[in-house]
Design a protein around this motif. Sequence first.
Motif, PDB file in Angstrom:
ATOM      1  N   UNK A  53      35.453  -2.204 -65.795  1.00 23.05           N
ATOM      2  CA  UNK A  53      34.733  -1.213 -65.008  1.00 23.05           C
ATOM      3  C   UNK A  53      34.282  -0.008 -65.806  1.00 23.05           C
ATOM      4  N   UNK A  54      34.873   0.210 -66.965  1.00 20.10           N
ATOM      5  CA  UNK A  54      34.512   1.357 -67.800  1.00 20.10           C
ATOM      6  C   UNK A  54      33.060   1.224 -68.268  1.00 20.10           C
ATOM      7  N   UNK A  55      32.717   0.062 -68.821  1.00 20.39           N
ATOM      8  CA  UNK A  55      31.347  -0.189 -69.295  1.00 20.39           C
ATOM      9  C   UNK A  55      30.346  -0.055 -68.142  1.00 20.39           C
ATOM     10  N   UNK A  56      30.690  -0.662 -67.006  1.00 17.82           N
ATOM     11  CA  UNK A  56      29.781  -0.654 -65.852  1.00 17.82           C
ATOM     12  C   UNK A  56      29.541   0.761 -65.344  1.00 17.82           C
ATOM     13  N   UNK A  57      30.571   1.588 -65.348  1.00 14.51           N
ATOM     14  CA  UNK A  57      30.423   2.970 -64.878  1.00 14.51           C
ATOM     15  C   UNK A  57      29.560   3.771 -65.846  1.00 14.51           C
ATOM     16  N   UNK A  58      29.744   3.547 -67.140  1.00 12.23           N
ATOM     17  CA  UNK A  58      28.872   4.214 -68.117  1.00 12.23           C
ATOM     18  C   UNK A  58      27.431   3.761 -67.890  1.00 12.23           C
ATOM     19  N   UNK A  59      27.224   2.465 -67.687  1.00  8.75           N
ATOM     20  CA  UNK A  59      25.879   1.924 -67.446  1.00  8.75           C
ATOM     21  C   UNK A  59      25.221   2.575 -66.234  1.00  8.75           C
ATOM     22  N   UNK A  60      25.994   2.825 -65.191  1.00  9.41           N
ATOM     23  CA  UNK A  60      25.448   3.478 -63.997  1.00  9.41           C
ATOM     24  C   UNK A  60      24.954   4.885 -64.302  1.00  9.41           C
ATOM     25  N   UNK A  61      25.577   5.537 -65.295  1.00  9.96           N
ATOM     26  CA  UNK A  61      25.190   6.902 -65.653  1.00  9.96           C
ATOM     27  C   UNK A  61      23.966   6.983 -66.549  1.00  9.96           C
ATOM     28  N   UNK A  62      23.559   5.858 -67.112  1.00 11.58           N
ATOM     29  CA  UNK A  62      22.367   5.834 -67.980  1.00 11.58           C
ATOM     30  C   UNK A  62      21.501   4.628 -67.594  1.00 11.58           C
TER      31      UNK A  62
END
Length: 181
Positions: A53-62
């Motif tokens: 979920x860490x990668x996915x949350x970063x992806x949501x921010x950019x």
Amino acid sequence: MVVVEKVTRLSERRNQTSSEAFPDEALALIRSAVDAVPSSVFDGSAKHTEVGGFDATIANGIPQYEYEGDAAGGYNPNCKLWSHLGFNYSVDLYDADARIAIEVEKTERKSVSDDLIKFQKGYRTQKDGRPKIEFGCLVVPVNYRGSDNLYQHSLTKLDFMKSVLFIDDVAVIGYRDPRPD
């Protein structure tokens, strides 16, 4: 929230002046996306284990970056930069217009070398007369296994490989993993 503690650019560590520095605005945007990840993303996972979920949350921010994963659990073909050459490797996040690739690491030291090789291969792979990757970004923990700092390890790898890394610049963002050791 996850806390970004350190940011370093390869361009600050090498004498080469012909390359461009990692763009300030892009680096600030990536840093802000990492900073915005809630600590709760790490809840329920043991230290030294993968936190998807860490990668996915970063992806949501950019959102201008393509994200390797997708909601169906598959892989985004836009992050498989070498599939036309028969290679199944991909990057975690990719902005084709800015030619920026991001690799997010949570647990593996050996992955840093692999990531740097992907950045190098992306710089050597052309699309429309330009390298597919001009700038690479590593997002790594500063507190991996206590004193075994993945951030510092990444800088050591960069220093070791900088004479053979032909890429404009690589940024390393060091975040604090909120899980206790």
